[in-house]
Write a protein that holds these residues in place. Structure first.
Motif, mmCIF file in Angstrom:
data_model
loop_
_atom_site.group_PDB
_atom_site.id
_atom_site.type_symbol
_atom_site.label_atom_id
_atom_site.label_comp_id
_atom_site.label_asym_id
_atom_site.label_seq_id
_atom_site.Cartn_x
_atom_site.Cartn_y
_atom_site.Cartn_z
ATOM 1 N N THR A 105 0.856 -1.187 0.000
ATOM 2 C CA THR A 105 0.000 0.000 0.000
ATOM 3 C C THR A 105 0.891 1.236 0.000
ATOM 4 O O THR A 105 2.107 1.150 -0.203
ATOM 5 C CB THR A 105 -0.957 -0.024 1.216
ATOM 6 N N HIS A 106 0.329 2.392 0.223
ATOM 7 C CA HIS A 106 1.055 3.638 0.468
ATOM 8 C C HIS A 106 0.649 4.104 1.870
ATOM 9 O O HIS A 106 -0.461 3.808 2.324
ATOM 10 C CB HIS A 106 0.678 4.707 -0.572
ATOM 11 N N PRO A 110 3.496 1.711 6.584
ATOM 12 C CA PRO A 110 2.703 0.480 6.602
ATOM 13 C C PRO A 110 3.309 -0.651 5.781
ATOM 14 O O PRO A 110 3.069 -1.830 6.079
ATOM 15 C CB PRO A 110 1.348 0.921 6.035
ATOM 16 N N ASN A 111 4.119 -0.342 4.768
ATOM 17 C CA ASN A 111 4.783 -1.396 4.018
ATOM 18 C C ASN A 111 5.827 -2.110 4.868
ATOM 19 O O ASN A 111 5.975 -3.337 4.784
ATOM 20 C CB ASN A 111 5.432 -0.818 2.760
ATOM 21 N N ASN A 124 -2.306 3.756 6.753
ATOM 22 C CA ASN A 124 -1.859 4.285 5.470
ATOM 23 C C ASN A 124 -1.150 5.606 5.688
ATOM 24 O O ASN A 124 -1.299 6.545 4.904
ATOM 25 C CB ASN A 124 -3.027 4.479 4.505
ATOM 26 N N ASN A 125 -0.335 5.678 6.732
ATOM 27 C CA ASN A 125 0.268 6.940 7.120
ATOM 28 C C ASN A 125 1.599 6.693 7.808
ATOM 29 O O ASN A 125 1.832 5.617 8.366
ATOM 30 C CB ASN A 125 -0.688 7.692 8.061
ATOM 31 N N TRP A 276 11.750 -2.603 -3.277
ATOM 32 C CA TRP A 276 11.404 -1.206 -2.985
ATOM 33 C C TRP A 276 10.082 -1.209 -2.245
ATOM 34 O O TRP A 276 9.170 -1.987 -2.561
ATOM 35 C CB TRP A 276 11.315 -0.408 -4.284
ATOM 36 N N ASP A 277 9.952 -0.358 -1.227
ATOM 37 C CA ASP A 277 8.765 -0.431 -0.375
ATOM 38 C C ASP A 277 7.487 -0.131 -1.140
ATOM 39 O O ASP A 277 6.443 -0.739 -0.911
ATOM 40 C CB ASP A 277 8.894 0.499 0.836
ATOM 41 N N GLU A 278 7.563 0.812 -2.097
ATOM 42 C CA GLU A 278 6.390 1.243 -2.866
ATOM 43 C C GLU A 278 6.877 1.932 -4.124
ATOM 44 O O GLU A 278 8.070 2.221 -4.284
ATOM 45 C CB GLU A 278 5.521 2.193 -2.038
#
Length: 379
Positions: A105-106, A110-111, A124-125, A276-278
């Motif tokens: 997610t973004h 959270p990733n 998500n923050n 990569w996380d996102e």
């Protein structure tokens, strides 16, 4: 997106530098309440699934390394026209590559939580005030129960177990350090002191004292995130600052993959998982994510949020998948060989693979074997 602590202080001194909620938690716990490309063969690609999982059958890998990079899309990193990611493209072409891998997610935080506990816990923050909500079983708990040695190496962390959120130079951000986001780690000095500056990895590789599991987070420049004074955010794809972020991340991976694969820790059964996380973000306001596609068990946002006052809303039907975007997962092994896996995967797949390797129970969504598949085909 993302933010950034070394050898141990006493428990008392650690409590002094904790936020109030963390100090209270700790008290409760205490009361008992070379650098160069790795040499690999370019054997024929394979996309087959393993006949059986390794779960419960003992470790297949002696040493597992995870390197978590930041905020960069698959297409940008692996584009043949990108001159600043040559080593990354070399690894992708000669090692294991998951071509259908996604951030959960973004945004960033959270990733990292998903990859180490099996859930985002609704986040998500990147807000650190969320930390009490992450008081759940995690990889550190599992490693302790199974006597698996571990260490997390954080570039630009001032000292082991430091609980600073972001260093004054902006290079270390705790949101990229999942282990110091768990209450039962930050409240336990013995656990927190296993989160060390990246410089310690050079010592451990040279001495042969590398743990079974190693997590590596580069700093805000070398992970390709940007945003510190030393590496400003780019204002456009053509901004030289963007090329520099690519080049810094590429150089970081060249250095550390080289050091690891030329060390005594690189046994006949070792692997480095690089991802990569996102995906990336827009360069102009409102700086939205460029790609919301997700992997298995990415969150679904209901079209109408749940309303406790009326009991309405919250319906997943018609909702929107809020995934973390398409990113590479590259797996370098001591056996070498190029393997490609096109099965849809994400950070839950990474967690599942780690847990299976060490014979651990599957946490949260890593245990969703209907949707989530491991990365064993790349090994």
């Amino acid at each position: 997106m993302a933010q950034r602590k070394w050898p141990g202080f006493s428990a008392g001194r650690r409590l002094l530098r904790m936020p109030a909620w963390a100090a209270a938690l700790a008290a409760a716990f205490a009361a008992g309440a070379i650098a160069g490309p790795v040499v690999v063969s370019a054997s024929q690609a394979s996309s087959g699934r393993p006949a059986a999982a390794a779960h419960g059958r003992g470790a297949r890998l002696d040493h597992v390394f995870v390197i978590m990079m930041e905020n960069t899309a698959y297409s940008d990193l692996l584009s043949p026209s990108n001159p600043n990611t040559a080593f990354i493209r070399h690894l992708a072409a000669t090692s294991g590559l998951a071509t259908n891998y996604y951030g959960v997610t973004h945004t960033s935080l959270p990733n990292y939580i998903a990859a180490t506990s099996g859930s985002t816990w609704g986040s998500n923050n990147d807000d650190y005030a969320q930390i009490p909500y992450f008081n759940h079983r995690n990889l550190v708990d599992q490693f302790a129960a199974a006597h698996v040695s571990w260490k997390a190496y954080m570039q630009s962390l001032p000292y082991a177990g430091d609980l600073v959120d972001t260093t004054p130079d902006g290079l270390y951000a705790r949101k990229h350090d999942p282990f110091l986001l768990y209450p039962d780690v930050i409240s336990d000095p013995a656990r927190a002191d296993r989160v060390v500056p990246l410089t310690q990895l050079s010592t451990d590789l040279a001495s042969g004292h590398v743990p079974q599991f190693s997590w590596i987070s580069p700093n805000i420049c070398d992970d390709m995130h940007g945003g510190a004074t030393a590496c400003p955010y780019p204002s456009s794809p053509a901004d030289p600052n963007q090329a520099r972020l690519y080049a810094d991340g590429n150089a970081f991976l060249r250095k550390w993959v080289g050091l690891i694969t030329h060390s005594r820790a690189w046994t006949g059964h070792s692997a480095i998982f690089i991802t990569w996380d996102e995906g990336g973000y827009e360069d102009t306001s409102p700086y939205a994510p460029e790609d919301d596609r997700g992997g298995p068990d990415s969150p679904v946002l209901p079209a109408t949020p749940a309303d406790p006052a009326t009991g309405s809303g919250g319906d997943l039907a018609g909702g929107t998948v809020y995934g973390g975007g398409h990113v590479p997962m590259i797996v370098v092994t001591s056996n070498g060989g190029h393997h490609v896996d096109a099965v849809r995967a994400d950070h839950y797949s990474l967690l599942q693979t780690i847990e299976q390797n060490f014979g651990l129970p599957l946490l949260g969504n890593a245990g969703d074997t209907v949707q989530v598949h491991s990365l064993w085909p790349l090994l």
